[in-house]
Design an enzyme around this catalytic site. Structure first.
Site, short mmCIF file in Angstrom:
data_model
loop_
_atom_site.label_atom_id
_atom_site.label_comp_id
_atom_site.label_asym_id
_atom_site.label_seq_id
_atom_site.Cartn_x
_atom_site.Cartn_y
_atom_site.Cartn_z
N SER A 238 42.84 36.35 43.62
CA SER A 238 43.84 36.45 42.55
C SER A 238 44.80 37.59 42.83
O SER A 238 44.62 38.33 43.77
CB SER A 238 43.13 36.68 41.21
OG SER A 238 42.57 37.97 41.19
N LYS A 239 45.78 37.71 41.97
CA LYS A 239 46.79 38.75 42.17
C LYS A 239 46.15 40.13 42.25
O LYS A 239 46.66 41.04 42.85
CB LYS A 239 47.83 38.75 41.05
CG LYS A 239 48.46 37.41 40.78
CD LYS A 239 47.89 36.78 39.53
CE LYS A 239 46.90 35.68 39.87
NZ LYS A 239 45.95 35.24 38.92
#
Length: 468
Positions: A238-239
């Site tokens: 994820s980010k």
RNA sequence: GCUCCCAUCGUCUAGUGGUCCAGGACGCCGCCCUCUCACGGCGGAAACAGGGGUUCGACUCCCCUUGGGAGUACCA
């Protein structure tokens, strides 16, 4: 029959690392067998799909060099075929209408969950009296309630699902739009896909899709589910883990060949080999060699590979990119200064990516406006100045301004003063580049040119040498 | 919760019953090269999750446990 694979992203976000790898494996499988690799945009969710996302995905694939055959297929344009398939199932009694309300379904699931069972539709509308056709309702697949469905996966082997675990999935929403599982099956069949290669997150959908193939009398493709990529901490990418979109890697100065090589080695291997050209990848890749374990994304290894490809690249091929990056750093003119290609040649083996390379090349085109404090204190002590001034004087009189001649001058000077080369090289480096790191000093000065070298040294003396 | 998947150095992996006191690569540590930074060379530390089986013999086969992951939507 020719092998046909596809990549089928939904245009709801960026093309991320995991999707890129799935696409790569699909592409490799097709290219290895001399088949076709197709692209389908799954835009049936009109709410979340954007044209921008579609553009970014195509752009990313192109950057990686994953070329596709035939026109891009947009799932939303196959609506008629989806509807026709549902009507066929309905007519054959393999699907039925369901008027259950959201509230009723929620209550049912809550009850099941409370009883420790898996929430799933119990098929109550199979036997219920039909509601009014003009009232909102969905159409569900009448799935087999006994027996097993076996996914013969090219990566995972046989995966057995008990048909009782598979409930009557919705084929068509109450607004008349087809759902994912139906659309995928109809489209893959229409596109003649022979091998469905996708992320392992789709494994649970596969037995349902297989049942649909059967019910619709469509030829069954082979399946391969690729383990997901996790972040360095083992959790889903994820980010939070930094860059996840392939465009971010392009901006950071990664080379597509390095990215492809890295992604291929994540989950796939061929003995002890680490570096693969595209051609080798195509020749050697076999989905059956893909591992079953989820891999963690390792930035260090990507960096190593990228540095490797950067070193191997021809300086000319990097010039346009580096020029653009220099412009972003405020250097707009690379024509009147040192030859950019030569500068790149000096820097490419000491950079991990194009961004580093560009910032390392900056001083060739812009004199330092400040000097690294720590380096000045360490290398420009009082004793350094006489040496620097000797160098400036003799450099001005040097016959040939070449790396060789400069090297002879510096080493000769150091010998006469009875010091190691670093005692002169470092001070000059700081004066000329602003910091303690640059390509070899002789090559650096040769490329910078005599005039500019002497100008910077003079300026440095004025700025940094303590007044007596 | 339920269903499904997975399990070798920190990480990516080789290994398909004996050739493994487990090989390679990244990273890490040390040495060499050296004007800095890199590159390169040499060397080092570092793993078969645990427990039961099966077998003359298990990293390799089976079961359980544990630990990760995915799915469980009128998203895809």
């Amino acid at each position: 029959m020719s092998i046909r694979t596809r990549f089928a992203p939904s245009p709801t976000g960026m093309l991320h690392i995991g999707g890129a790898r799935t696409a790569l494996f699909s592409w490799l499988h097709a290219r290895h067998h001399g088949g076709q690799f197709l692209l389908r945009i799954e835009d049936t969710d009109r709410e979340r799909s954007t044209e921008e996302a579609t553009r970014v995905i195509l752009d990313g694939l192109q950057w990686l060099g994953l070329d596709w055959d035939e026109d891009v297929v947009f799932q939303s344009r196959n609506r008629e075929a989806h509807v026709a398939a549902v009507e066929k199932l309905l007519a054959e009694g393999k699907a039925y209408r369901c008027w259950c309300s959201k509230e009723e379904l929620d209550a049912m699931r809550a009850e099941q969950r409370a009883a420790g069972r898996k929430p799933m539709y119990d098929g109550r509308c199979r036997h219920r009296d039909a509601g009014p056709l003009d009232a909102p309702h969905v159409i569900r697949f009448r799935s087999p309630d006994a027996g097993q469905t076996v996914v013969r996966d090219m990566v995972l082997g046989d995966v057995v699902f008990d048909n009782r675990e598979l409930d009557d999935l919705i084929l068509m929403r109450s607004d008349g739009s087809p759902t994912y599982n139906l659309a995928v099956v109809v489209d893959d069949a229409a596109m003649g896909i022979t091998h469905v290669i996708r992320g392992a997150d789709h494994l649970n959908n596969t037995p349902r899709q297989m049942q649909l193939y059967e019910a619709l009398g469509l030829p069954m493709p082979s399946f391969a589910h690729i383990p997901l990529i996790h972040g360095p901490d083992g959790a889903k990418m994820s980010k939070r883990h930094g860059a996840v979109a392939v465009t971010e890697y392009r901006e950071a100065g990664y080379l597509p060949d390095a990215m492809v090589n890295y992604l291929a080695r994540l989950g796939w291997s061929h003995g002890d080999q680490e570096v693969f050209s595209r051609q080798e990848l195509i020749e050697l890749f076999d989905v059956r060699d893909v591992g079953k374990t989820a891999a963690r994304f390792d930035q260090d290894k990507l960096d190593w590979l990228n540095a490797h490809y950067l070193r191997a690249a021809s300086p000319e091929a990097l010039a346009d990119d580096v020029r653009a990056r220099l412009a972003a750093l405020g250097v707009t003119d690379t024509e009147s200064g040192p030859d950019l290609v030569r500068a790149i040649a000096l820097l490419q083996e000491r950079s991990r990516n194009l961004a580093e390379l560009a910032s390392g090349a900056r001083f060739f085109y812009a004199a330092p406006d400040e000097y690294d404090d720590k380096a000045v204190r360490k290398h420009l002590k009082a004793s350094a100045w006489p040496l620097v001034e000797d160098f400036a004087r003799e450099a001005a009189a040097l016959e040939d301004w070449t790396a060789e001649a400069i090297h002879v001058l510096i080493s000769g000077l150091c010998e006469r003063h009875g010091v190691k080369m670093g005692r002169l090289a470092q001070p000059i480096r700081i004066l000329v580049s602003g910091g303690p790191v640059s390509p070899p000093i002789d090559a650096t000065l040769a490329l910078l040119g005599r005039e500019e070298t002497l100008r910077r040294i003079r300026r440095g003396i004025e700025a940094l040498k303590p007044a007596v």
